[in-house]
Design a protein around this motif. Sequence first.
Motif, PDB file in Angstrom:
ATOM      1  N   LEU A 166      48.029  47.998  47.248  1.00  0.00           N
ATOM      2  CA  LEU A 166      47.380  47.411  48.425  1.00  0.00           C
ATOM      3  C   LEU A 166      48.280  46.411  49.136  1.00  0.00           C
ATOM      4  O   LEU A 166      48.220  46.269  50.355  1.00  0.00           O
ATOM      5  N   TRP A 167      49.126  45.706  48.376  1.00  0.00           N
ATOM      6  CA  TRP A 167      50.005  44.696  48.982  1.00  0.00           C
ATOM      7  C   TRP A 167      50.918  45.283  50.057  1.00  0.00           C
ATOM      8  O   TRP A 167      51.231  44.617  51.045  1.00  0.00           O
ATOM      9  N   GLU A 168      51.372  46.499  49.835  1.00  0.00           N
ATOM     10  CA  GLU A 168      52.410  47.084  50.700  1.00  0.00           C
ATOM     11  C   GLU A 168      51.851  47.951  51.828  1.00  0.00           C
ATOM     12  O   GLU A 168      52.620  48.473  52.634  1.00  0.00           O
ATOM     13  N   MET A 169      50.541  48.114  51.890  1.00  0.00           N
ATOM     14  CA  MET A 169      49.975  49.052  52.861  1.00  0.00           C
ATOM     15  C   MET A 169      49.898  48.446  54.262  1.00  0.00           C
ATOM     16  O   MET A 169      49.373  47.345  54.441  1.00  0.00           O
ATOM     17  N   GLU A 170      50.388  49.195  55.225  1.00  0.00           N
ATOM     18  CA  GLU A 170      50.372  48.748  56.622  1.00  0.00           C
ATOM     19  C   GLU A 170      48.962  48.673  57.187  1.00  0.00           C
ATOM     20  O   GLU A 170      48.714  47.944  58.152  1.00  0.00           O
ATOM     21  N   ASN A 171      48.042  49.426  56.600  1.00  0.00           N
ATOM     22  CA  ASN A 171      46.673  49.488  57.128  1.00  0.00           C
ATOM     23  C   ASN A 171      45.697  48.629  56.326  1.00  0.00           C
ATOM     24  O   ASN A 171      44.486  48.869  56.338  1.00  0.00           O
ATOM     25  N   VAL A 172      46.223  47.624  55.634  1.00  0.00           N
ATOM     26  CA  VAL A 172      45.383  46.743  54.824  1.00  0.00           C
ATOM     27  C   VAL A 172      45.697  45.283  55.140  1.00  0.00           C
ATOM     28  O   VAL A 172      46.863  44.897  55.260  1.00  0.00           O
ATOM     29  N   ILE A 173      44.634  44.480  55.284  1.00  0.00           N
ATOM     30  CA  ILE A 173      44.783  43.031  55.378  1.00  0.00           C
ATOM     31  C   ILE A 173      44.131  42.422  54.142  1.00  0.00           C
ATOM     32  O   ILE A 173      42.981  42.728  53.823  1.00  0.00           O
ATOM     33  N   ILE A 174      44.877  41.566  53.455  1.00  0.00           N
ATOM     34  CA  ILE A 174      44.407  40.937  52.222  1.00  0.00           C
ATOM     35  C   ILE A 174      44.228  39.436  52.438  1.00  0.00           C
ATOM     36  O   ILE A 174      45.120  38.770  52.974  1.00  0.00           O
ATOM     37  N   THR A 175      43.072  38.924  52.025  1.00  0.00           N
ATOM     38  CA  THR A 175      42.872  37.480  51.948  1.00  0.00           C
ATOM     39  C   THR A 175      42.461  37.153  50.505  1.00  0.00           C
ATOM     40  O   THR A 175      41.774  37.944  49.859  1.00  0.00           O
ATOM     41  N   PRO A 176      42.866  36.001  49.967  1.00  0.00           N
ATOM     42  CA  PRO A 176      42.699  35.716  48.534  1.00  0.00           C
ATOM     43  C   PRO A 176      41.357  35.095  48.161  1.00  0.00           C
ATOM     44  O   PRO A 176      41.292  33.983  47.641  1.00  0.00           O
ATOM     45  N   HIS A 177      40.269  35.831  48.424  1.00  0.00           N
ATOM     46  CA  HIS A 177      38.908  35.383  48.107  1.00  0.00           C
ATOM     47  C   HIS A 177      38.631  34.006  48.725  1.00  0.00           C
ATOM     48  O   HIS A 177      38.113  33.102  48.074  1.00  0.00           O
ATOM     49  N   THR A 178      38.981  33.899  49.996  1.00  0.00           N
ATOM     50  CA  THR A 178      38.826  32.621  50.702  1.00  0.00           C
ATOM     51  C   THR A 178      37.861  32.709  51.879  1.00  0.00           C
ATOM     52  O   THR A 178      37.738  31.749  52.644  1.00  0.00           O
ATOM     53  N   SER A 179      37.173  33.832  52.029  1.00  0.00           N
ATOM     54  CA  SER A 179      36.343  34.007  53.225  1.00  0.00           C
ATOM     55  C   SER A 179      35.220  32.988  53.329  1.00  0.00           C
ATOM     56  O   SER A 179      34.725  32.699  54.421  1.00  0.00           O
ATOM     57  N   GLY A 180      34.808  32.411  52.192  1.00  0.00           N
ATOM     58  CA  GLY A 180      33.728  31.430  52.228  1.00  0.00           C
ATOM     59  C   GLY A 180      34.193  29.999  52.363  1.00  0.00           C
ATOM     60  O   GLY A 180      33.375  29.075  52.453  1.00  0.00           O
ATOM     61  N   SER A 181      35.498  29.785  52.396  1.00  0.00           N
ATOM     62  CA  SER A 181      36.019  28.420  52.467  1.00  0.00           C
ATOM     63  C   SER A 181      35.687  27.779  53.813  1.00  0.00           C
ATOM     64  O   SER A 181      35.846  28.404  54.861  1.00  0.00           O
ATOM     65  N   THR A 182      35.223  26.533  53.748  1.00  0.00           N
ATOM     66  CA  THR A 182      34.845  25.833  54.968  1.00  0.00           C
ATOM     67  C   THR A 182      34.856  24.333  54.734  1.00  0.00           C
ATOM     68  O   THR A 182      34.586  23.859  53.625  1.00  0.00           O
ATOM     69  N   GLU A 183      35.133  23.597  55.788  1.00  0.00           N
ATOM     70  CA  GLU A 183      35.118  22.134  55.724  1.00  0.00           C
ATOM     71  C   GLU A 183      33.707  21.589  55.504  1.00  0.00           C
ATOM     72  O   GLU A 183      33.534  20.421  55.125  1.00  0.00           O
ATOM     73  N   HIS A 184      32.686  22.415  55.723  1.00  0.00           N
ATOM     74  CA  HIS A 184      31.289  21.961  55.650  1.00  0.00           C
ATOM     75  C   HIS A 184      30.582  22.394  54.365  1.00  0.00           C
ATOM     76  O   HIS A 184      29.350  22.305  54.279  1.00  0.00           O
ATOM     77  N   TYR A 185      31.344  22.858  53.361  1.00  0.00           N
ATOM     78  CA  TYR A 185      30.722  23.450  52.173  1.00  0.00           C
ATOM     79  C   TYR A 185      29.795  22.474  51.445  1.00  0.00           C
ATOM     80  O   TYR A 185      28.616  22.759  51.224  1.00  0.00           O
ATOM     81  N   THR A 186      30.330  21.320  51.086  1.00  0.00           N
ATOM     82  CA  THR A 186      29.530  20.346  50.338  1.00  0.00           C
ATOM     83  C   THR A 186      28.309  19.909  51.129  1.00  0.00           C
ATOM     84  O   THR A 186      27.193  19.814  50.590  1.00  0.00           O
ATOM     85  N   LYS A 187      28.496  19.660  52.398  1.00  0.00           N
ATOM     86  CA  LYS A 187      27.385  19.232  53.269  1.00  0.00           C
ATOM     87  C   LYS A 187      26.252  20.243  53.231  1.00  0.00           C
ATOM     88  O   LYS A 187      25.071  19.875  53.083  1.00  0.00           O
ATOM     89  N   ARG A 188      26.578  21.513  53.329  1.00  0.00           N
ATOM     90  CA  ARG A 188      25.538  22.539  53.380  1.00  0.00           C
ATOM     91  C   ARG A 188      24.852  22.729  52.031  1.00  0.00           C
ATOM     92  O   ARG A 188      23.635  22.931  51.978  1.00  0.00           O
ATOM     93  N   VAL A 189      25.631  22.681  50.950  1.00  0.00           N
ATOM     94  CA  VAL A 189      25.007  22.820  49.629  1.00  0.00           C
ATOM     95  C   VAL A 189      24.039  21.671  49.367  1.00  0.00           C
ATOM     96  O   VAL A 189      22.895  21.880  48.939  1.00  0.00           O
ATOM     97  N   ILE A 190      24.487  20.445  49.647  1.00  0.00           N
ATOM     98  CA  ILE A 190      23.670  19.269  49.343  1.00  0.00           C
ATOM     99  C   ILE A 190      22.502  19.126  50.307  1.00  0.00           C
ATOM    100  O   ILE A 190      21.340  18.999  49.888  1.00  0.00           O
ATOM    101  N   GLU A 191      22.787  19.145  51.603  1.00  0.00           N
ATOM    102  CA  GLU A 191      21.745  18.847  52.598  1.00  0.00           C
ATOM    103  C   GLU A 191      20.774  20.001  52.823  1.00  0.00           C
ATOM    104  O   GLU A 191      19.571  19.772  53.006  1.00  0.00           O
ATOM    105  N   ASP A 192      21.304  21.228  52.823  1.00  0.00           N
ATOM    106  CA  ASP A 192      20.451  22.374  53.175  1.00  0.00           C
ATOM    107  C   ASP A 192      19.740  22.985  51.970  1.00  0.00           C
ATOM    108  O   ASP A 192      18.704  23.639  52.136  1.00  0.00           O
ATOM    109  N   ILE A 193      20.302  22.790  50.774  1.00  0.00           N
ATOM    110  CA  ILE A 193      19.754  23.472  49.599  1.00  0.00           C
ATOM    111  C   ILE A 193      19.334  22.491  48.504  1.00  0.00           C
ATOM    112  O   ILE A 193      18.167  22.422  48.127  1.00  0.00           O
ATOM    113  N   PHE A 194      20.302  21.728  47.993  1.00  0.00           N
ATOM    114  CA  PHE A 194      20.031  20.931  46.804  1.00  0.00           C
ATOM    115  C   PHE A 194      18.993  19.827  47.035  1.00  0.00           C
ATOM    116  O   PHE A 194      18.030  19.710  46.261  1.00  0.00           O
ATOM    117  N   LEU A 195      19.161  19.029  48.071  1.00  0.00           N
ATOM    118  CA  LEU A 195      18.211  17.926  48.291  1.00  0.00           C
ATOM    119  C   LEU A 195      16.783  18.417  48.574  1.00  0.00           C
ATOM    120  O   LEU A 195      15.826  17.897  47.984  1.00  0.00           O
TER     121      LEU A 195
END
Length: 320
Positions: A268-297
């Motif tokens: 998969l690394w060498e394929m011209e028709n593939v884009i790879i991201t390292p399991h980072t699609s959920g990364s966000t600057e607002h992660y903690t805020k959303r977990v705490i404010e929207d769910i946990f509290l």
Amino acid sequence: MKKRIMVITQDIGDEYTQKIKATAPDWELIVGKKKDVWAPYANKAEVIAGWKKDLEELSLRESSELRWVQAWSAGVNTMPLEKLASKEIALTSANGVHAYPISETIIGLMLGLTRKIHTYVKNQQEKNWHHAHMNLEMHGKTIGIIGVGEIGKETAKIAKAFGMRVLGVRNSGKEAENVDSMFTPEELHHVLPECDYVVITLPLTPLTNQIFGEKEFRLMKNSSFIINIGRGEIVKEDELVEALQTGEIAGAGLDVFMKEPLEETSPLWEMENVIITPHTSGSTEHYTKRVIEDIFLPNLVHYLEGKLPPINLVDYSKGY
């Protein structure tokens, strides 16, 4: 009187620490990502937010006082679900936290493959001025969203901005806003031939494990792209590689893999028709805020009233 103990295995900052203390002022609150901070309290904690691998041994003993776990991720497939269920411990996930960042990644991968952005980045690095035979566009095409939860619904909304026809697959078959037609998992094979883009947003469960393989790729158009941001185990990776190599499908945008990190020997690394991201699609600057404010509290308020936490309560029989 003995204080009830709550453990947060994340560095959430003083602002959110104080908000939790204000909600549960009579509790002893332990906050910190390092193991030596939370480990001594694991077997005494009634509530734990943020699951760590070592917690299975430390907090699920016979003497454990654990009653509720708030996962820090949307997926809970790596957690000891059977043990948690047998002890009747409530489990809530972080489902919904990822709707914005992951839907942005999905659209980014779709655009990247369609407009060959990844190819042009490579050409730029090589100072190679080449058209790369780019001639596709997303507008007016059909997207199939396999798993219409919060991420799927947000993706459908964005897809409509491109004038796309949106097909959805979900267990209930219940209609959703911005989805033109909804289907059940049993109808997946009827959906695939219609799609120019197949987007997998499913959780990993016994029912979704390896449901995409050679047969499903054969049903897809040769011109179609597959995007997987769910879990790597949902797709038979060797059969995906073959489908990409033989032109059975046009390309893939992949954020998750059978084994992570993806092995250096993977084609998969060498394929011209593939884009790879390292399991980072959920990364966000607002992660903690959303977990705490929207769910946990909000869940904590219900828990303190003697009720089950209602937001994202995991059904152990379904695995999500």
